[in-house]
Write an enzyme that holds these catalytic residues in place. Structure first.
Site, short mmCIF file in Angstrom:
data_model
loop_
_atom_site.label_atom_id
_atom_site.label_comp_id
_atom_site.label_asym_id
_atom_site.label_seq_id
_atom_site.Cartn_x
_atom_site.Cartn_y
_atom_site.Cartn_z
N CYS A 239 0.87 -1.18 0.00
CA CYS A 239 0.00 0.00 0.00
C CYS A 239 0.90 1.23 0.00
O CYS A 239 0.94 2.01 0.95
CB CYS A 239 -0.92 0.00 1.22
SG CYS A 239 -2.00 -1.45 1.36
N ASP A 307 0.98 -0.75 4.81
CA ASP A 307 0.49 0.44 5.50
C ASP A 307 -1.00 0.50 5.18
O ASP A 307 -1.42 1.10 4.20
CB ASP A 307 1.23 1.69 5.02
CG ASP A 307 0.81 2.95 5.76
OD1 ASP A 307 0.03 2.84 6.73
OD2 ASP A 307 1.26 4.05 5.39
N CYS A 360 -2.08 4.03 10.67
CA CYS A 360 -1.97 5.31 11.38
C CYS A 360 -3.26 5.52 12.18
O CYS A 360 -3.85 6.59 12.17
CB CYS A 360 -1.70 6.47 10.42
SG CYS A 360 -2.89 6.64 9.07
#
Length: 430
Positions: A239, A307, A360
């Site tokens: 990603c 990610d 995140c």
């Protein structure tokens, strides 16, 4: 412009963001284009007002008993920036470009907080529906973590070790106040400035143009570091997006081996080409999803880095408008996306190879719970302790506060002074 006009502009922009659901950066850009008289300093202050009002919308709205754009912008200036009631009153009365004068009710709210009893989610500046998820993730630290996510973020940079070392970067950036990051061995940081403060435009620096450093939060640097990509390996960044972690992995590999950069959204990959050239990276193949296939890579990768798409709760300091747009359905959608990505990406890991899963986000449902789900569904993979790698490779760095029984690591603004970021590692059996 005087502060009165800046306050009026901030209220106008924030109203546009909230009523028309526009991205805050686009609304600020359009306002600047329509008001050419506003200088760069004016636009900086207006932007700071808008972003800080969004960061603290719940707590300031509770204090003002009104979460309108006007209420939270005026409270940001008076309370958040510490300008005080007298200065605010004077500006509103004397500047004919300023918003209307304060009402008696507004004065009362700005003067005293004695009858103000905000709920925990308001204290933390977290959407009410999301508060139980924060309590699950952080327990008694939930308010502290929410408040840290409502602060301004520093400018973090990663030294591109293919072209420079950190001392060289810090020397060149000395005039900006850049200092070494406390955790990442290749990071540099310019601390956020308060109130009207303007951050330096580091992308205009000679060192940036020469590829000596990249903008990248310290947490993202650490996630790439913990993945331990090695020279000569075959690595897939599944990603890749704009390529921030791809470049970090390439530097760790010292331009040796092969690194494949892929993203299901080809538009997100667009910036990577210019960044690769500037960074001097030579071992990356960018795999356009519209014109190339990853079939030949199945079962061949030493390392696959994910990610994963997520709610972005860990980057609220940088994107404060996103937390008020986030809906419950979006969380479930991201969980479903993450499981599909994990299942697909894991197929490319060779026997004995590693899989790194990062988000995140600070939510358990997207982090530890997903790692547990993956292990349950894929018995050929075993957990690898990210904490053990941290201890071995970052011996001088303070240990992270939030670590699972498996050694998965969650970084947060309150505990590590970084963005919120999760990293879990797995290894496929031989």
């Amino acid at each position: 412009m005087k502060d009165g006009g800046r306050l009026a502009a901030a209220i106008e922009v924030l109203t546009e963001v909230e009523t028309r659901h526009r991205p805050v950066q686009l609304a600020l850009k359009d306002w600047g284009a329509a008001h050419r008289f506003a200088g760069s300093g004016d636009r900086t202050v207006i932007g700071n007002l808008v972003f800080d009002a969004l960061r603290n919308k719940a707590s300031l709205g509770a204090r003002m008993k009104d979460n309108s754009a006007r209420a939270v912008v005026l409270a940001t200036y008076c309370l958040g920036w510490g300008k005080g009631l007298e200065a605010l009153t004077d500006i509103l009365e004397k500047d004919h470009h300023a918003p209307e004068a304060l009402s008696d009710a507004e004065i009362a709210c700005l003067t005293t907080a004695e009858d103000h009893a905000p709920s925990l989610h308001e204290q933390a500046d977290v959407p009410e529906w999301l508060w139980p998820h924060f309590e699950t993730a952080f327990g008694e630290n939930a308010v502290e973590e929410g408040q840290a996510l409502a602060t301004r973020a520093p400018v973090d940079m990663r030294t591109n070790t293919l072209k420079a070392d950190r001392d060289k970067v810090l020397k060149r950036l000395a005039h900006t106040g850049a200092q070494p990051t406390p955790l990442s061995p290749v990071g540099a940081r310019i601390e956020a400035k308060p109130d009207l403060g303007r951050m330096p435009h580091v992308q205009a620096e000679e060192g940036y143009r020469k590829g000596w450093f990249e903008l990248q939060d310290e947490a993202s640097q650490l996630a790439a570091h913990l993945a331990q990509a090695k020279p000569g390996e075959q690595v897939l960044d599944f990603c890749a997006g704009g390529g921030g972690k791809t470049l970090a992995l390439a530097a760790a590999m010292q331009n040796k081996g092969q690194l494949y950069a892929y993203d299901a959204d080809r538009l997100r990959l667009a910036p990577i080409h210019e960044r690769l050239q500037r960074a001097g990276v030579r071992n990356i193949q960018v795999k356009d999803p519209a014109s190339s296939s990853l079939d030949a890579l199945i079962g061949q990768m030493d390392l696959v880095f994910i990610d994963a798409p997520c709610t972005g709760t860990g980057v609220w300091r940088r994107r404060p408008d996103s937390k008020w747009k986030l809906a419950e359905k979006a969380l479930q959608d991201r969980i479903d996306d993450q499981r599909r990505v994990l299942e697909t990406a894991s197929k490319y890991v060779k026997p004995g190879g590693r899989l790194a899963y990062a988000t995140c986000s600070v939510l358990r449902e997207e982090n530890q719970d997903q790692a547990s789900w993956f292990l349950e569904q894929n018995p050929s993979f075993q957990p690898v302790s990210a904490l053990d790698i941290w201890k071995k490779t970052l011996p001088e760095a303070q240990l992270p506060k939030y670590v699972s029984d498996r050694g998965d690591i969650l970084l947060t603004p309150a505990s590590t002074q970084t963005d919120g970021f999760f990293i879990a590692l797995f290894q496929r059996e031989q």
